[in-house]
Scaffold this motif. Structure first.
Motif, PDB file in Angstrom:
ATOM      1  N   HIS A  63      81.092   0.942 -43.933  1.00 49.73           N
ATOM      2  CA  HIS A  63      80.854  -0.463 -44.302  1.00 49.73           C
ATOM      3  C   HIS A  63      81.666  -0.847 -45.526  1.00 49.73           C
ATOM      4  O   HIS A  63      82.340  -1.874 -45.556  1.00 49.73           O
ATOM      5  CB  HIS A  63      79.375  -0.683 -44.617  1.00 49.73           C
ATOM      6  CG  HIS A  63      78.521  -0.872 -43.404  1.00 49.73           C
ATOM      7  ND1 HIS A  63      77.184  -1.124 -43.495  1.00 49.73           N
ATOM      8  CD2 HIS A  63      78.817  -0.851 -42.091  1.00 49.73           C
ATOM      9  CE1 HIS A  63      76.670  -1.251 -42.279  1.00 49.73           C
ATOM     10  NE2 HIS A  63      77.651  -1.084 -41.411  1.00 49.73           N
ATOM     11  N   CYS A 109      76.768  -5.778 -39.220  1.00 53.93           N
ATOM     12  CA  CYS A 109      76.471  -4.472 -38.652  1.00 53.93           C
ATOM     13  C   CYS A 109      75.794  -4.640 -37.297  1.00 53.93           C
ATOM     14  O   CYS A 109      74.800  -5.344 -37.163  1.00 53.93           O
ATOM     15  CB  CYS A 109      75.550  -3.700 -39.592  1.00 53.93           C
ATOM     16  SG  CYS A 109      75.215  -2.043 -38.998  1.00 53.93           S
ATOM     17  N   HIS A 115      78.215   6.069 -42.296  1.00 50.07           N
ATOM     18  CA  HIS A 115      78.015   4.663 -41.973  1.00 50.07           C
ATOM     19  C   HIS A 115      78.177   3.798 -43.228  1.00 50.07           C
ATOM     20  O   HIS A 115      78.858   2.768 -43.225  1.00 50.07           O
ATOM     21  CB  HIS A 115      76.608   4.503 -41.375  1.00 50.07           C
ATOM     22  CG  HIS A 115      76.324   3.155 -40.798  1.00 50.07           C
ATOM     23  ND1 HIS A 115      75.042   2.691 -40.615  1.00 50.07           N
ATOM     24  CD2 HIS A 115      77.128   2.161 -40.370  1.00 50.07           C
ATOM     25  CE1 HIS A 115      75.076   1.478 -40.086  1.00 50.07           C
ATOM     26  NE2 HIS A 115      76.344   1.125 -39.938  1.00 50.07           N
ATOM     27  N   PRO A 165      78.384   1.189 -34.629  1.00 52.41           N
ATOM     28  CA  PRO A 165      79.527   0.291 -34.452  1.00 52.41           C
ATOM     29  C   PRO A 165      79.506  -0.919 -35.393  1.00 52.41           C
ATOM     30  O   PRO A 165      78.456  -1.366 -35.812  1.00 52.41           O
ATOM     31  CB  PRO A 165      79.338  -0.194 -33.026  1.00 52.41           C
ATOM     32  CG  PRO A 165      77.853  -0.205 -32.841  1.00 52.41           C
ATOM     33  CD  PRO A 165      77.265   0.815 -33.775  1.00 52.41           C
ATOM     34  N   GLU A 166      80.680  -1.407 -35.721  1.00 52.40           N
ATOM     35  CA  GLU A 166      80.822  -2.740 -36.302  1.00 52.40           C
ATOM     36  C   GLU A 166      81.719  -3.488 -35.336  1.00 52.40           C
ATOM     37  O   GLU A 166      82.577  -2.910 -34.699  1.00 52.40           O
ATOM     38  CB  GLU A 166      81.546  -2.690 -37.653  1.00 52.40           C
ATOM     39  CG  GLU A 166      81.053  -1.624 -38.581  1.00 52.40           C
ATOM     40  CD  GLU A 166      79.574  -1.736 -38.833  1.00 52.40           C
ATOM     41  OE1 GLU A 166      79.103  -2.844 -39.042  1.00 52.40           O
ATOM     42  OE2 GLU A 166      78.909  -0.695 -38.811  1.00 52.40           O
TER      43      GLU A 166
HETATM   44 ZN   LIG Z   1      77.054  -0.788 -39.477  1.00 51.60          ZN
END
Ligand SMILES: [Zn+2]
Ligand SMILES: [Zn+2]
Length: 873
Positions: free
Chosen positions: A762, A844, A758, A349-350
């Motif tokens: 980002h 992050c 991932h 998750p962010e």
């Molecule tokens: Zn992340």
């Protein structure tokens, strides 16, 4: 050129930072005998090119990725439109304006013909004349007509009031009507002023609820001028869009047939006509060609060099770059016991929407820059250090320079460091550099301006507070530390350089951020046609419902009104009836309560939490409800204006966090667990092995622990559990899926899929501001090798605001360019296995683990090979 000691470092603690507290400090010790013509150290520089050559000699590897020469432009005038009254022409002539620039004349003529128009041209291109001309001409021709002018800030409205007043047009009686207007004057303004200047908040809280008192003004309203309209973006912009619809509705109720004509002024942006159309709900014509003159600028894009990955660097005290560069697991990953990359369904998750309250658009949310030890493994020299060196070097060359730094603390660090290195070279020279921060008194600001313009002061490091406060132009060089978020801000800052007839230098120093990396390698994105658009979403149900309640409180809603408010209005009204807020009668929908609904145009992210110093009871500031879990959990180190506090307790029911001043040698990092479920799909593109989707999602996240990181080394000290409730967010997301087979064919090992997705996620979040005017902190993301709702490897990027603010929608519409830029930013970063300039993220929730830079490029190649160039919205 001076050489810097190898262990040159920024001051370690804020306590050692010298704050410039008054203008007196700034010029004290400056030597009036020194002139700016002959630099105090080193020979004078002949030209911006000469100066740039000198600056880039510092590094063995050339940090300059591109030099753009922006040529001077001669202005193109046009004759005054034939309808311009002689009085007005004479008034402008008294101010030295003998003819309008062509774009001014074109926009003015459209507006005079009652066409809605937006002027989207550069800073200082004279946008005000484009609306003053038709508005004042109409006021002269029709002695009963009125004009309403809206500015995002009171200060800008006051400026415009002065500009209109000095034209001395009889019978106009321009006046500001805002929170500061004395009660006694308000009545007079409502009755007699024909040019009222205000802001959207006053329109929302004051004018529209009291519309009966404004009936005469609204009935005769000829023009609505919306200045700096690019500021109305995201959730705030969506609210303002409905305030304007409420205004149009009241004009119609009081008999203004045809409605007022809207004239908007915007910074340059992608598709200004569409943004203005969304804001006003009307068809708007855009004028985008800037025909005003400008000075020539040599503009350099500057990428700080990678630090050598040697042990000596660590020994010298710099944060160790070796861990990331060598591909060894980061300390955080090891200590956190993060899920192993091979766990197929690991969810990464962010967080989205974590912004401190009180950030006023268009300024980007403050970002904490750490000058000494980065929170992340750092592999490039920091942009702050580069900026400090550039400032010191230009000052040493006798060049008047302004350095823009995003945070206040960063500006102080840059000034302090530049002062120190100048003093090392020539004792006393450091006194000619100062830091500028917001909150100075007007006289202090004037003194700073004076000192800089006269050369007593040669260097100033500033936050972009200058953009809105001080009139400081005509400098020789501008250094911009980090992309300021939008091209509008970039050009506003660069535009401070250049005196008439003289060339100036501007330098953009890239921070370690994927967007900055992309821009310094893609000058066409900086100097070419803009793609970033002002994004807002008036259909957001979380905005529409409250706005309809306001409208109903002003006057019962009719079915015809619902059309004005757009697609979701019927549904929203139904929900308001069910909730007991509205009552349906044969004549319409009525507001049921005595009090008006309380709706804050700028409010978002839940009830704000107050940060209070426990010992004194002093209120330090507020943090929005969503961010409080991350920033104000017990034990969190909280920075407020450069001072460090530690949180003792957080009471979410009372909305209050108690803190005490303390400066531990660690920073804190909240970790959370996030899950996401797809509620509905609005639109999708089926591209073989790749799917692209836009839809509603529910995001559930819970802050479960935090880590303490040693500031000097980035080492994880420990992980401590937290007991905070989960939070839910219904919002809009864009997501793409890939078939596992296509990833295999592309050479992505199944074990590396989580790290690949991932890393791509980002960077994609980091690059979204390229196509939409958002901050990366406005959005969140989540990636997973198998998502239960999509049953495939998936990357989600979602709006961090309830109901969405239009960012995901824009990303969907621009997916091909957005993901192409994402791919290029990763591929073009010189690091080996991922760094903050490409795939690492400072927010992050998973400690930047796992990440695979090469596989992220493969993932994005698969997507781009299959995705049609233009996705359908
Ligand atoms: Zn992340
Ligand atoms: Zn990198």
């Amino acid at each position: 050129m001076r050489t810097r000691p190898a262990d040159f470092r920024f001051p370690n603690t804020s306590a050692r930072v010298q704050y410039v507290t008054s203008a007196a400090t700034v010029s004290a010790g400056s030597d009036p005998e020194r002139t700016t013509d002959a630099g105090p150290a080193g020979p004078p520089v002949a030209s911006p090119g000469d100066l740039l050559r000198r600056l880039r000699q510092r590094h063995p590897a050339d940090p300059v990725t591109h030099v753009e020469r922006v040529p001077p432009r001669a202005g193109t005038t046009a004759p005054w439109p034939s309808w311009t009254p002689e009085d007005l022409r004479a008034a402008y002539a008294r101010r030295g304006v003998t003819a309008p620039w062509r774009h001014q004349a074109e926009a003015a003529s459209l507006a005079y013909d009652r066409r809605h128009v937006v002027v989207a041209t550069g800073t200082a291109s004279g946008k005000s004349l484009a609306y003053q001309l038709p508005a004042l001409a109409t006021l002269l021709a029709d002695p009963r007509a009125t004009v309403l002018y809206l500015a995002p800030t009171k200060a800008l409205a006051a400026d415009q009031l002065r500009a209109v007043a000095t034209l001395e047009i009889e019978g106009v009686r321009p006046a500001c009507y805002d929170g500061d207007t004395p009660r006694a004057e308000r009545e007079w303004i409502r009755r007699h002023s024909r040019f009222v200047l205000t802001n959207p908040d006053m329109l929302h809280h004051g004018i529209l609820p009291g519309h009966a008192q404004w009936s005469g003004f609204l009935r005769r309203l000829a023009y609505v001028v919306i200045d700096e309209c690019h500021v109305y973006r995201g959730v705030f912009g969506s609210h303002v869009a409905h305030v304007l619809r409420r205004l149009r509705r009241q004009c119609a109720r009081y008999g203004r047939t045809g409605g007022p004509t809207f004239v908007l002024a915007s910074a340059t942006s992608g598709d200004p006509a569409a943004a203005a159309g969304r804001l006003t709900g009307l068809p708007v014509t855009a004028i985008t060609e800037d025909t005003s003159p400008r000075a020539g600028v040599t503009f350099a894009l500057w990428e700080p060099p990678l630090l050598p990955p040697e042990p000596s660097a660590a020994a010298a005290g710099s944060p160790s770059p070796s861990a990331a560069a060598a591909g060894s697991p980061s300390p955080s990953a090891a200590a956190a016991g993060s899920p192993s990359p091979s766990a197929a369904a690991v969810v990464l998750p962010e967080q989205g929407g974590h912004r401190a309250a009180g950030d006023t658009p268009p300024m980007p949310a403050p970002r904490q820059e750490s000058p000494t030890g980065s929170d992340l493994t750092q592999v490039r020299r920091s942009a702050l250090r580069e900026t400090a060196d550039l400032l010191a070097d230009t000052v040493a060359a006798g060049v008047r320079t302004l350095a823009f730094v995003r945070s206040r603390r960063g500006a102080e660090v840059v000034a302090t460091s530049a002062r120190r290195s100048l003093d090392e070279a020539v004792p006393g020279l450091g006194d000619r550099v100062a830091a500028y921060r917001g909150g100075y008194l007007r006289e202090e600001r004037r003194e700073l301006e004076r000192a800089l313009l006269h050369g007593d002061l040669l260097g100033l490091a500033s936050t972009n507070a200058l953009e809105l406060g001080v009139d400081l132009i005509g400098l020789d060089a501008v250094v911009i530390c980090g992309y300021p978020g939008t091209r509008a801000s970039l050009w506003q800052q660069a535009g401070r350089a250049g005196r008439s007839g003289q060339e100036a230098l501007a330098v953009l120093v890239a921070r370690d951020d994927p967007l900055d990396t992309y821009l310094v390698h893609h000058p066409e994105a900086v100097f070419g046609a803009p793609v970033e658009a002002t994004v807002l979403d008036p259909a957001n149900a979380y905005v529409l419902g409250p706005q309809l309640a306001c409208a109903a409180a002003e006057a019962p809603l009719t079915p015809a009104d619902l059309e004005l408010f757009g697609d979701g209005a019927k549904q929203a009204v139904r929900e308001l009836v069910e909730a007991g807020a509205l009552r349906q009668r044969p004549t319409g929908w009525y507001w049921r309560h005595r009090e008006r609904p309380e709706v804050d145009l700028r409010g978002e992210g839940g009830t704000p939490v107050c940060v209070v110093e426990a010992a004194t009871g002093r209120l330090l500031g507020t943090v929005d409800g969503g961010s409080a879990h991350f920033l104000l959990h017990p034990g969190a180190v909280y920075l407020h204006q450069g001072v460090s506090y530690v949180v003792d307790s957080l009471d979410l029911d009372d909305g209050c966090a108690l803190v005490h001043p303390e400066e531990p040698d660690w920073s804190t990092h909240a970790r959370d667990v996030t899950s996401l479920s797809v509620v509905s799909v609005r639109s999708y593109v089926d591209a073989g092995p790749v799917g692209l989707f836009l839809g509603e999602v529910d995001v559930t996240s819970q802050v479960v622990s935090y880590q303490r990181w040693r500031i000097a080394t980035g080492e994880v000290i420990d992980t401590r559990p937290l007991d905070l409730p989960a939070r839910e967010l219904r919002t809009v997301a864009v997501w793409f899926t890939l078939s596992p087979e296509s990833l295999l064919v592309a050479g992505v090992d199944p074990a590396d899929v989580p790290g690949a997705l991932h890393a791509a996620e980002h960077a994609a979040i980091g690059l979204l501001p390229l196509v939409a005017t958002c901050d990366r902190w406005d959005i969140g993301g989540l990636s997973t090798a198998v998502h239960p709702d999509t049953e495939a490897p998936t990357v989600f990027v979602y709006d961090g605001h309830p109901g969405g603010a239009g960012f995901a929608e824009r990303a969907y519409g621009m997916a091909a360019s957005w993901l192409r830029a994402t791919r290029d930013a990763i591929a073009e970063c010189g690091c080996e296995s991922g760094c903050p300039s490409c795939v690492q993220s400072p927010k992050c929730g998973n400690g930047n683990n796992p990440l695979s830079k090469p596989d992220a490029i493969r993932v994005l190649d698969v997507v781009l090979d299959n995705l049609p160039e233009v996705a359908r919205v």
